[in-house]
Design a protein around this motif. Structure first.
Motif, PDB file in Angstrom:
ATOM      1  N   UNK A  67     -21.262 -80.661   3.937  1.00  0.00           N
ATOM      2  CA  UNK A  67     -22.070 -80.608   2.714  1.00  0.00           C
ATOM      3  C   UNK A  67     -22.855 -79.306   2.640  1.00  0.00           C
ATOM      4  N   UNK A  68     -23.462 -78.905   3.740  1.00  0.00           N
ATOM      5  CA  UNK A  68     -24.248 -77.667   3.760  1.00  0.00           C
ATOM      6  C   UNK A  68     -23.333 -76.454   3.546  1.00  0.00           C
ATOM      7  N   UNK A  69     -22.187 -76.435   4.224  1.00  0.00           N
ATOM      8  CA  UNK A  69     -21.247 -75.333   4.050  1.00  0.00           C
ATOM      9  C   UNK A  69     -20.703 -75.258   2.633  1.00  0.00           C
ATOM     10  N   UNK A  70     -20.425 -76.414   2.048  1.00  0.00           N
ATOM     11  CA  UNK A  70     -19.910 -76.440   0.685  1.00  0.00           C
ATOM     12  C   UNK A  70     -20.939 -75.892  -0.306  1.00  0.00           C
ATOM     13  N   UNK A  80     -15.709 -75.354  -2.282  1.00  0.00           N
ATOM     14  CA  UNK A  80     -15.959 -75.850  -0.938  1.00  0.00           C
ATOM     15  C   UNK A  80     -14.712 -75.963  -0.079  1.00  0.00           C
ATOM     16  N   UNK A  81     -13.542 -75.965  -0.705  1.00  0.00           N
ATOM     17  CA  UNK A  81     -12.293 -76.047   0.053  1.00  0.00           C
ATOM     18  C   UNK A  81     -12.063 -74.827   0.935  1.00  0.00           C
ATOM     19  N   UNK A  82     -12.807 -73.753   0.702  1.00  0.00           N
ATOM     20  CA  UNK A  82     -12.701 -72.580   1.570  1.00  0.00           C
ATOM     21  C   UNK A  82     -13.114 -72.899   3.004  1.00  0.00           C
ATOM     22  N   UNK A  83     -13.829 -73.999   3.201  1.00  0.00           N
ATOM     23  CA  UNK A  83     -14.203 -74.396   4.559  1.00  0.00           C
ATOM     24  C   UNK A  83     -12.976 -74.650   5.428  1.00  0.00           C
ATOM     25  N   UNK A  85     -10.367 -72.795   5.488  1.00  0.00           N
ATOM     26  CA  UNK A  85      -9.991 -71.481   6.014  1.00  0.00           C
ATOM     27  C   UNK A  85     -10.993 -71.027   7.069  1.00  0.00           C
ATOM     28  N   UNK A  86     -12.274 -71.277   6.819  1.00  0.00           N
ATOM     29  CA  UNK A  86     -13.309 -70.764   7.706  1.00  0.00           C
ATOM     30  C   UNK A  86     -13.503 -71.594   8.969  1.00  0.00           C
ATOM     31  N   UNK A  87     -13.217 -72.904   8.930  1.00  0.00           N
ATOM     32  CA  UNK A  87     -13.476 -73.757  10.085  1.00  0.00           C
ATOM     33  C   UNK A  87     -12.221 -74.409  10.641  1.00  0.00           C
ATOM     34  N   UNK A  88     -11.386 -74.979   9.785  1.00  0.00           N
ATOM     35  CA  UNK A  88     -10.217 -75.705  10.281  1.00  0.00           C
ATOM     36  C   UNK A  88      -9.142 -74.763  10.811  1.00  0.00           C
ATOM     37  N   UNK A  89      -8.852 -73.693  10.109  1.00  0.00           N
ATOM     38  CA  UNK A  89      -7.837 -72.737  10.559  1.00  0.00           C
ATOM     39  C   UNK A  89      -8.184 -72.128  11.915  1.00  0.00           C
ATOM     40  N   UNK A  90      -9.401 -71.601  12.121  1.00  0.00           N
ATOM     41  CA  UNK A  90      -9.716 -71.066  13.456  1.00  0.00           C
ATOM     42  C   UNK A  90      -9.657 -72.137  14.539  1.00  0.00           C
ATOM     43  N   UNK A  91     -10.119 -73.339  14.227  1.00  0.00           N
ATOM     44  CA  UNK A  91     -10.076 -74.423  15.210  1.00  0.00           C
ATOM     45  C   UNK A  91      -8.634 -74.745  15.592  1.00  0.00           C
TER      46      UNK A  91
END
Length: 156
Positions: A67-70, A80-83, A85-91
């Protein structure tokens, strides 16, 4: 903006300061809840409590982190779907690299491929760093955008 809306709503915008304070508070709360059982008298009880609660606490914090990132992305006039790319892809890249590097190949009995694992681990860095810059360093759009009024222009 109220704390409940900051942590649990996906609507609106927040600035960099609010984003960093919320992320810091979530990290501190997660660390305290993870390591507080070690204050118990019995070491076995503490280990059992950590094993049972730490994953649950971090899972509970997933919603507020998203929620905070979005809302921070909304301030940058991004979805907010950019999360992803920023969190799931690197993980995913990091975990894939570690698993290739560490686990044995059952057919040959050798350890995993060092170069492929290393490439995946290093490939996880650019999107993660881009996410840190996008979410935590770059300023939001001036004035209202698709996601609401400018939080810098609203009274605290």
């Amino acid at each position: 903006m109220k704390l409940q809306k900051i942590l649990f709503s996906f609507d609106g915008r927040i600035g960099r300061r609010t984003y960093w304070l919320a992320i810091l508070a979530l990290i501190v709360a997660g660390l305290i809840s993870t390591f507080a059982p070690f204050l118990l008298d019995s070491e076995e009880a503490a280990v059992l409590m950590v094993a049972l609660t730490s994953q649950f606490i971090w899972l509970l914090s997933l919603w507020p982190i998203l929620a905070v990132g979005s809302k921070r992305l909304h301030d940058r006039n991004k979805n907010g779907w950019w999360l992803l790319v920023f969190w799931l892809l690197p993980f995913a890249l990091f975990c894939g690299g570690v698993s290739i590097y560490l686990f044995n190949d059952p057919s040959t009995g050798r350890s995993g491929d060092f170069s492929t694992g290393s490439i995946l681990i290093f490939a996880s860095l650019p999107p993660a760093l881009w996410g840190i810059v996008e979410l935590g360093i770059l300023p939001g759009t001036k004035g209202p955008n698709l996601y609401g009024a400018d939080p810098a222009q609203q009274p605290a």
